[in-house]
Write a protein that holds these residues in place. Structure first.
Motif, short mmCIF file in Angstrom:
data_model
loop_
_atom_site.label_atom_id
_atom_site.label_comp_id
_atom_site.label_asym_id
_atom_site.label_seq_id
_atom_site.Cartn_x
_atom_site.Cartn_y
_atom_site.Cartn_z
N ARG A 1 -96.25 -18.78 -55.01
CA ARG A 1 -95.59 -19.68 -55.92
C ARG A 1 -95.96 -19.17 -57.34
NH1 ARG A 1 -97.20 -25.13 -58.44
NH2 ARG A 1 -95.70 -25.83 -59.48
N ILE A 2 -95.02 -18.41 -57.97
CA ILE A 2 -95.24 -17.88 -59.36
C ILE A 2 -94.82 -18.90 -60.35
CG2 ILE A 2 -94.48 -16.16 -60.78
CD1 ILE A 2 -93.81 -14.37 -58.47
N MET A 3 -95.67 -19.21 -61.28
CA MET A 3 -95.67 -20.05 -62.17
C MET A 3 -94.72 -19.51 -63.29
SD MET A 3 -97.35 -22.51 -61.27
CE MET A 3 -97.39 -23.66 -62.66
N SER A 4 -94.99 -18.12 -63.88
CA SER A 4 -93.99 -17.39 -64.78
C SER A 4 -94.73 -16.04 -64.55
CB SER A 4 -94.64 -18.21 -66.24
OG SER A 4 -95.71 -17.99 -66.44
N VAL A 5 -93.58 -15.14 -65.36
CA VAL A 5 -93.69 -13.84 -65.41
C VAL A 5 -93.92 -13.53 -66.84
CG1 VAL A 5 -92.86 -11.44 -64.86
CG2 VAL A 5 -92.99 -13.23 -63.17
N GLY A 6 -94.83 -12.87 -67.42
CA GLY A 6 -94.66 -12.37 -68.79
C GLY A 6 -93.94 -10.91 -68.90
N TYR A 7 -93.05 -10.87 -69.68
CA TYR A 7 -92.37 -9.57 -69.90
C TYR A 7 -92.19 -9.29 -71.63
CZ TYR A 7 -88.07 -11.92 -71.70
OH TYR A 7 -87.38 -12.78 -72.35
N ASP A 8 -92.21 -7.96 -71.83
CA ASP A 8 -91.78 -7.61 -73.15
C ASP A 8 -90.30 -7.16 -73.12
OD1 ASP A 8 -91.62 -5.94 -75.29
OD2 ASP A 8 -93.59 -5.03 -75.24
N PRO A 9 -89.68 -7.94 -74.11
CA PRO A 9 -88.31 -7.71 -74.30
C PRO A 9 -87.70 -6.34 -74.54
CG PRO A 9 -89.03 -8.75 -76.16
CD PRO A 9 -90.17 -8.85 -75.28
N TRP A 10 -88.66 -5.53 -75.17
CA TRP A 10 -88.27 -3.74 -75.35
C TRP A 10 -88.05 -3.45 -73.94
CZ3 TRP A 10 -90.31 0.87 -74.23
CH2 TRP A 10 -89.49 1.92 -75.30
N GLN A 11 -86.74 -3.13 -73.85
CA GLN A 11 -86.36 -2.50 -72.39
C GLN A 11 -86.26 -3.33 -71.30
OE1 GLN A 11 -88.20 1.51 -71.79
NE2 GLN A 11 -86.77 2.31 -73.21
N SER A 12 -86.71 -4.52 -71.29
CA SER A 12 -86.84 -5.21 -69.90
C SER A 12 -86.09 -6.55 -69.93
CB SER A 12 -88.30 -5.31 -69.53
OG SER A 12 -89.05 -6.33 -70.28
N THR A 13 -85.19 -6.76 -71.14
CA THR A 13 -84.52 -8.17 -71.29
C THR A 13 -83.43 -8.26 -70.05
OG1 THR A 13 -84.55 -7.89 -73.42
CG2 THR A 13 -82.87 -9.29 -72.67
N GLN A 14 -82.86 -7.29 -69.58
CA GLN A 14 -82.20 -7.19 -68.34
C GLN A 14 -82.79 -7.62 -67.06
OE1 GLN A 14 -79.95 -3.89 -67.27
NE2 GLN A 14 -78.51 -4.79 -65.66
N LEU A 15 -83.95 -6.97 -66.95
CA LEU A 15 -84.89 -7.49 -65.69
C LEU A 15 -85.26 -9.10 -65.89
CD1 LEU A 15 -87.03 -6.72 -63.37
CD2 LEU A 15 -88.67 -6.28 -65.09
N ALA A 16 -85.56 -9.45 -66.87
CA ALA A 16 -85.91 -10.92 -67.08
C ALA A 16 -84.58 -11.77 -66.96
CB ALA A 16 -86.17 -11.03 -68.71
N GLN A 17 -83.31 -11.31 -67.18
CA GLN A 17 -82.23 -12.05 -66.99
C GLN A 17 -81.95 -12.24 -65.48
OE1 GLN A 17 -79.51 -9.98 -69.40
NE2 GLN A 17 -79.87 -11.08 -71.26
N ARG A 18 -81.93 -11.09 -65.07
CA ARG A 18 -81.90 -10.96 -63.36
C ARG A 18 -82.88 -11.78 -62.68
NH1 ARG A 18 -78.67 -6.86 -61.20
NH2 ARG A 18 -80.17 -6.66 -59.40
N LEU A 19 -84.11 -11.75 -63.08
CA LEU A 19 -85.14 -12.73 -62.48
C LEU A 19 -84.85 -14.33 -62.73
CD1 LEU A 19 -88.17 -10.57 -62.82
CD2 LEU A 19 -86.76 -10.98 -60.65
N ARG A 20 -84.51 -14.49 -64.07
CA ARG A 20 -84.06 -16.11 -64.36
C ARG A 20 -83.13 -16.35 -63.53
NH1 ARG A 20 -84.52 -14.52 -70.24
NH2 ARG A 20 -86.65 -15.29 -70.78
N ALA A 21 -82.06 -15.41 -62.98
CA ALA A 21 -80.95 -16.05 -62.08
C ALA A 21 -81.72 -16.15 -60.82
CB ALA A 21 -79.91 -15.00 -61.96
N GLN A 22 -82.65 -15.76 -60.23
CA GLN A 22 -83.44 -16.04 -59.23
C GLN A 22 -84.43 -17.18 -59.34
OE1 GLN A 22 -82.66 -14.51 -56.15
NE2 GLN A 22 -81.06 -13.49 -57.34
N GLU A 23 -84.15 -17.83 -60.33
CA GLU A 23 -85.13 -19.13 -60.65
C GLU A 23 -86.71 -18.62 -60.82
OE1 GLU A 23 -84.16 -22.20 -57.84
OE2 GLU A 23 -82.25 -22.11 -58.91
N ILE A 24 -86.95 -17.57 -61.50
CA ILE A 24 -88.31 -17.14 -62.01
C ILE A 24 -88.34 -17.24 -63.36
CG2 ILE A 24 -89.88 -15.22 -61.83
CD1 ILE A 24 -89.12 -14.37 -59.16
#
Length: 83
Positions: A43-66
């Motif tokens: 059960r992942i509570m949250s994932v930290g990410y740096d928006p520099w070069q990983s915004t698309q990754l964050a958007q894709r994972l948010r779409a998977q409810e992460i």
């Protein structure tokens, strides 16, 4: 890993604290797949990410409810707080 940008990386990689990707650029598909696999096991509570070069990754994972939390790689964020 031919040359580490951070002296701690080889030890972290050996301890499985880092996911290594081949080449000179990060393969974000490998990172995404690893996070999704972990989310099936834990059960992942949250994932930290740096928006520099990983915004698309964050958007894709948010779409998977992460839950994705922006954490910029700045000196201020990696420095101890004021006492």
């Amino acid at each position: 890993m031919l040359e580490a940008q951070n002296a701690s990386y080889p030890g972290w990689a050996a301890a499985k604290h880092l996911v290594l990707t081949m080449g000179n650029e990060t393969d974000f598909q490998i990172i995404e797949d690893e996070i999704l696999e972990l989310s099936r096991r834990f059960r992942i509570m949250s994932v930290g990410y740096d928006p520099w070069q990983s915004t698309q990754l964050a958007q894709r994972l948010r779409a998977q409810e992460i839950e994705m939390v922006e954490f910029r790689s700045t000196t201020a964020n990696f420095s101890p707080g004021d006492h």
